[in-house]
Motif scaffolding. Structure first.
Motif, PDB file in Angstrom:
ATOM      1  N   SER A  68       1.015  13.400  -2.167  1.00  0.00           N
ATOM      2  CA  SER A  68       2.076  13.964  -2.003  1.00  0.00           C
ATOM      3  C   SER A  68       2.893  12.906  -1.268  1.00  0.00           C
ATOM      4  CB  SER A  68       2.212  15.422  -1.094  1.00  0.00           C
ATOM      5  OG  SER A  68       3.451  15.582  -0.934  1.00  0.00           O
ATOM      6  N   VAL A  69       2.326  12.362  -0.289  1.00  0.00           N
ATOM      7  CA  VAL A  69       3.363  11.341   0.540  1.00  0.00           C
ATOM      8  C   VAL A  69       3.676  10.183  -0.251  1.00  0.00           C
ATOM      9  CG1 VAL A  69       3.272   9.772   2.535  1.00  0.00           C
ATOM     10  CG2 VAL A  69       2.553  11.933   2.892  1.00  0.00           C
ATOM     11  N   MET A  70       2.597   9.455  -1.224  1.00  0.00           N
ATOM     12  CA  MET A  70       2.904   8.320  -1.849  1.00  0.00           C
ATOM     13  C   MET A  70       4.006   8.647  -3.204  1.00  0.00           C
ATOM     14  SD  MET A  70      -0.764   6.538  -2.252  1.00  0.00           S
ATOM     15  CE  MET A  70      -1.821   8.275  -2.829  1.00  0.00           C
ATOM     16  N   THR A  71       3.754  10.105  -3.572  1.00  0.00           N
ATOM     17  CA  THR A  71       4.710  10.418  -4.782  1.00  0.00           C
ATOM     18  C   THR A  71       6.290  10.462  -4.160  1.00  0.00           C
ATOM     19  OG1 THR A  71       3.108  11.950  -5.805  1.00  0.00           O
ATOM     20  CG2 THR A  71       5.433  12.384  -6.150  1.00  0.00           C
ATOM     21  N   LYS A  72       6.361  10.635  -2.980  1.00  0.00           N
ATOM     22  CA  LYS A  72       7.782  10.650  -2.314  1.00  0.00           C
ATOM     23  C   LYS A  72       8.143   9.090  -2.245  1.00  0.00           C
ATOM     24  CE  LYS A  72       7.264  15.098   0.052  1.00  0.00           C
ATOM     25  NZ  LYS A  72       7.272  15.896   1.133  1.00  0.00           N
ATOM     26  N   ALA A  73       7.268   8.547  -1.852  1.00  0.00           N
ATOM     27  CA  ALA A  73       7.632   6.996  -1.539  1.00  0.00           C
ATOM     28  C   ALA A  73       7.988   6.352  -2.767  1.00  0.00           C
ATOM     29  CB  ALA A  73       6.458   6.465  -0.879  1.00  0.00           C
ATOM     30  N   LEU A  74       7.314   6.485  -3.752  1.00  0.00           N
ATOM     31  CA  LEU A  74       7.587   5.914  -5.071  1.00  0.00           C
ATOM     32  C   LEU A  74       8.708   6.437  -5.807  1.00  0.00           C
ATOM     33  CD1 LEU A  74       3.920   6.065  -6.578  1.00  0.00           C
ATOM     34  CD2 LEU A  74       5.179   4.004  -5.746  1.00  0.00           C
ATOM     35  N   GLN A  75       9.121   7.737  -5.575  1.00  0.00           N
ATOM     36  CA  GLN A  75      10.252   8.476  -6.028  1.00  0.00           C
ATOM     37  C   GLN A  75      11.589   7.747  -5.536  1.00  0.00           C
ATOM     38  OE1 GLN A  75       9.547  12.564  -5.393  1.00  0.00           O
ATOM     39  NE2 GLN A  75       8.975  13.188  -7.224  1.00  0.00           N
ATOM     40  N   ARG A  76      11.660   7.383  -4.366  1.00  0.00           N
ATOM     41  CA  ARG A  76      12.824   6.669  -3.440  1.00  0.00           C
ATOM     42  C   ARG A  76      12.895   5.271  -3.662  1.00  0.00           C
ATOM     43  NH1 ARG A  76      15.702  10.425  -0.776  1.00  0.00           N
ATOM     44  NH2 ARG A  76      14.727  12.352  -0.202  1.00  0.00           N
ATOM     45  N   ALA A  77      11.644   4.498  -4.005  1.00  0.00           N
ATOM     46  CA  ALA A  77      11.725   3.322  -3.990  1.00  0.00           C
ATOM     47  C   ALA A  77      12.527   2.480  -4.982  1.00  0.00           C
ATOM     48  CB  ALA A  77      10.015   2.785  -4.543  1.00  0.00           C
ATOM     49  N   THR A  78      13.178   1.395  -4.389  1.00  0.00           N
ATOM     50  CA  THR A  78      13.936   0.500  -5.163  1.00  0.00           C
ATOM     51  C   THR A  78      13.434  -0.203  -6.330  1.00  0.00           C
ATOM     52  OG1 THR A  78      15.398   0.363  -3.374  1.00  0.00           O
ATOM     53  CG2 THR A  78      15.822  -1.221  -5.150  1.00  0.00           C
ATOM     54  N   ALA A  79      12.016  -0.638  -5.892  1.00  0.00           N
ATOM     55  CA  ALA A  79      11.258  -1.365  -6.927  1.00  0.00           C
ATOM     56  C   ALA A  79       9.793  -1.023  -6.767  1.00  0.00           C
ATOM     57  CB  ALA A  79      11.406  -2.812  -6.576  1.00  0.00           C
ATOM     58  N   ILE A  80       9.119  -1.100  -7.689  1.00  0.00           N
ATOM     59  CA  ILE A  80       7.545  -0.809  -7.665  1.00  0.00           C
ATOM     60  C   ILE A  80       6.973  -1.940  -8.298  1.00  0.00           C
ATOM     61  CG2 ILE A  80       5.791   0.765  -8.161  1.00  0.00           C
ATOM     62  CD1 ILE A  80       7.716   2.962  -8.420  1.00  0.00           C
ATOM     63  N   VAL A  81       5.812  -2.516  -7.645  1.00  0.00           N
ATOM     64  CA  VAL A  81       5.118  -3.693  -8.064  1.00  0.00           C
ATOM     65  C   VAL A  81       3.567  -3.543  -8.035  1.00  0.00           C
ATOM     66  CG1 VAL A  81       4.661  -6.174  -7.769  1.00  0.00           C
ATOM     67  CG2 VAL A  81       6.966  -5.201  -7.365  1.00  0.00           C
ATOM     68  N   HIS A 139       0.983  -1.219  -0.041  1.00  0.00           N
ATOM     69  CA  HIS A 139       0.186   0.144   0.230  1.00  0.00           C
ATOM     70  C   HIS A 139       0.891   1.078  -0.033  1.00  0.00           C
ATOM     71  CE1 HIS A 139      -3.186   2.955   0.801  1.00  0.00           C
ATOM     72  NE2 HIS A 139      -4.095   1.825   0.602  1.00  0.00           N
ATOM     73  N   ALA A 140       0.900   1.981  -0.955  1.00  0.00           N
ATOM     74  CA  ALA A 140       1.575   3.082  -1.340  1.00  0.00           C
ATOM     75  C   ALA A 140       1.554   4.280  -0.180  1.00  0.00           C
ATOM     76  CB  ALA A 140       1.396   3.622  -2.528  1.00  0.00           C
ATOM     77  N   HIS A 141       0.427   4.160   0.319  1.00  0.00           N
ATOM     78  CA  HIS A 141       0.521   5.296   1.577  1.00  0.00           C
ATOM     79  C   HIS A 141       0.348   4.902   2.826  1.00  0.00           C
ATOM     80  CE1 HIS A 141      -1.609   8.159   4.430  1.00  0.00           C
ATOM     81  NE2 HIS A 141      -0.952   8.886   3.476  1.00  0.00           N
ATOM     82  N   ASN A 152      -6.616   3.545  -6.361  1.00  0.00           N
ATOM     83  CA  ASN A 152      -8.032   3.988  -6.440  1.00  0.00           C
ATOM     84  C   ASN A 152      -8.660   5.089  -5.589  1.00  0.00           C
ATOM     85  OD1 ASN A 152      -8.117   2.007  -8.437  1.00  0.00           O
ATOM     86  ND2 ASN A 152      -8.846   0.528  -7.013  1.00  0.00           N
ATOM     87  N   VAL A 153      -8.346   5.322  -4.454  1.00  0.00           N
ATOM     88  CA  VAL A 153      -9.008   6.294  -3.368  1.00  0.00           C
ATOM     89  C   VAL A 153      -8.102   7.426  -3.099  1.00  0.00           C
ATOM     90  CG1 VAL A 153     -10.329   6.409  -1.431  1.00  0.00           C
ATOM     91  CG2 VAL A 153     -10.438   4.470  -2.707  1.00  0.00           C
ATOM     92  N   PHE A 154      -7.082   6.790  -2.571  1.00  0.00           N
ATOM     93  CA  PHE A 154      -6.037   8.087  -1.702  1.00  0.00           C
ATOM     94  C   PHE A 154      -5.421   8.815  -2.835  1.00  0.00           C
ATOM     95  CE2 PHE A 154      -4.969   5.412   2.414  1.00  0.00           C
ATOM     96  CZ  PHE A 154      -6.289   5.129   2.464  1.00  0.00           C
ATOM     97  N   THR A 155      -5.534   8.591  -3.893  1.00  0.00           N
ATOM     98  CA  THR A 155      -4.815   9.727  -5.082  1.00  0.00           C
ATOM     99  C   THR A 155      -5.718  10.801  -4.910  1.00  0.00           C
ATOM    100  OG1 THR A 155      -5.895   8.359  -6.715  1.00  0.00           O
ATOM    101  CG2 THR A 155      -3.556   7.825  -6.201  1.00  0.00           C
ATOM    102  N   LYS A 156      -6.936  10.839  -4.681  1.00  0.00           N
ATOM    103  CA  LYS A 156      -7.912  11.856  -4.539  1.00  0.00           C
ATOM    104  C   LYS A 156      -7.674  12.810  -3.354  1.00  0.00           C
ATOM    105  CE  LYS A 156     -11.240   8.890  -6.811  1.00  0.00           C
ATOM    106  NZ  LYS A 156     -12.564   8.261  -6.548  1.00  0.00           N
ATOM    107  N   ASP A 157      -6.852  12.444  -2.541  1.00  0.00           N
ATOM    108  CA  ASP A 157      -6.435  13.325  -1.414  1.00  0.00           C
ATOM    109  C   ASP A 157      -5.035  13.885  -1.794  1.00  0.00           C
ATOM    110  OD1 ASP A 157      -5.339  13.952   1.066  1.00  0.00           O
ATOM    111  OD2 ASP A 157      -7.054  13.146   2.130  1.00  0.00           O
ATOM    112  N   ALA A 158      -4.930  15.452  -1.657  1.00  0.00           N
ATOM    113  CA  ALA A 158      -3.532  16.029  -2.197  1.00  0.00           C
ATOM    114  C   ALA A 158      -2.452  15.581  -1.056  1.00  0.00           C
ATOM    115  CB  ALA A 158      -3.983  17.251  -1.981  1.00  0.00           C
TER     116      ALA A 158
END
Length: 355
Positions: A130-143, A94-96, A120-126
């Motif tokens: 923002s938190v998920m974007t930072k997590a994805l930017q630093r991730a070694t892998a995304i699945v 869970h990205a958030h 599907n849901v949390f991306t509608k909350d600014a």
């Protein structure tokens, strides 16, 4: 991703900064009982353990409570916890819910596994976005579990989510052997099924099973009224059929003529809906339970253990999914693995596995 952690471990041993020989992987997610993320974490954890890795399951809900009590920045608090427990890498489901702890500049390597509501849901909350974007930017892998989830994520993060950066790994499903063997034996004597469910089956009702935690995105009320109306209409037909059958039998008994079974009307199977799952959202749960209280033919049973749920699947007509949106439902995969029919709401997650 795991290979990177293994190489880091070997390097640490070479320089004498670590004595451990086994890579320590943490699966970070909400471990609320009977939820999809918890089921996924335990399934992946079992696989990694069997592969010779040290695996720990950390509950993101409990970590949040700890951080609040310590009054520390959650990122730094989580980093220190990883150091304390000699963690080599983290798989955040869970990205958030997981991602909010992972994007520290000095974090251990981590992978982000999309859950469902994160995209599907949390991306509608600014703020959450923002938190998920930072997590994805630093991730070694995304699945992602499916191309549908990856495509939805790519619409939100076109620069971060591509076929090259986000790997699709279709999930597996696990069912309990006790459920399979009890079905073959024609009995569930070793499993304590909920009394309400057992009584409905004993009456010959057609039970439709809706495994669903009570929260808005699962939307169990989408089918409650329809099932209650169906139950009422069929119950009326059943009563009329029984009355006609009784009259026919009594007439036959007092008459010299013989009446065949063809003259006795068929008694319809009465359908009912059984909702199984935890009360995850207190306010929404109260709304659902209040609605069910006025709807005959609809029943709520709280969360049950997986072996019991699988045994209940065997006794039902079909498994229902009423979710507004879905990542990839473990319950549907389990039902289909057990050859139980499924009836699902038309959303992208469901149609990615069901035509």
């Amino acid at each position: 991703f795991i290979t990177v952690a293994q190489n880091d471990r070997l390097q640490a041993q070479e320089f004498g900064t670590s004595m451990a020989t086994t890579v320590h992987v943490v699966l970070l997610c909400s471990l609320t009982s009977a939820t999809g993320n918890a089921v996924t974490a335990r399934r992946i954890g079992g696989y990694l353990t069997n592969s010779g890795l040290k695996v720990s399951l950390w509950n993101s809900n409990e970590i949040e409570d700890d951080v609040t009590l310590l009054h520390q920045d959650k990122l730094e608090a989580f980093r220190q916890r990883c150091v304390q427990h000699h963690v080599d890498c983290v798989i955040g489901i869970h990205a958030h819910r997981a991602g909010q702890y992972l994007c520290h500049p000095d974090s251990v390597p981590y992978a982000v596994l999309f859950g469902g509501t994160d995209v599907n849901v949390f991306t509608k909350d600014a703020c959450k976005l923002s938190v998920m974007t930072k997590a994805l930017q630093r991730a070694t892998a995304i699945v992602a579990f499916s191309t549908v989830v990856r495509s939805c994520a790519a619409e939100v993060w076109p620069d971060l989510i591509t076929k090259e950066t986000c790997q699709v790994i279709p999930p597996s499903a696990e069912v309990t052997i006790s459920s399979l063997t009890s079905k073959a034996a024609g009995t569930h004597s070793t499993l304590a099924l909920p009394p309400v469910f057992t009584e409905l089956v004993a009456k010959g009702h057609g039970v439709f099973l809706l495994p669903s935690g009570l929260r808005p995105v699962k939307d169990p009320l989408f089918v409650v009224s329809q099932f209650s109306e169906w139950y009422a209409a069929t119950s009326k037909l059943e009563t009329e059929s029984v009355a006609i059958a009784t009259t026919t039998i009594m007439t036959t008994t007092t008459s010299s003529t013989t009446t065949t079974n063809d003259t006795v009307p068929h008694t319809p199977v009465v359908p009912c809906l059984v909702i199984v799952g935890p009360e995850l959202d207190p306010g929404y749960s109260a709304t659902v339970l209040d609605a069910i209280a006025t709807k005959p033919g609809v029943y709520f049973i709280g969360a049950v253990d997986k072996p019991v749920l699988h045994a209940m699947m065997f006794e039902c007509v079909a498994v229902i999914n009423s979710s507004i949106s879905e990542g990839l439902s473990n319950v549907l995969l389990e039902a289909m693995l057990l050859s139980v029919p499924v009836v699902v709401r038309n959303n992208q997650g469901n149609t990615s596995i069901i035509q």
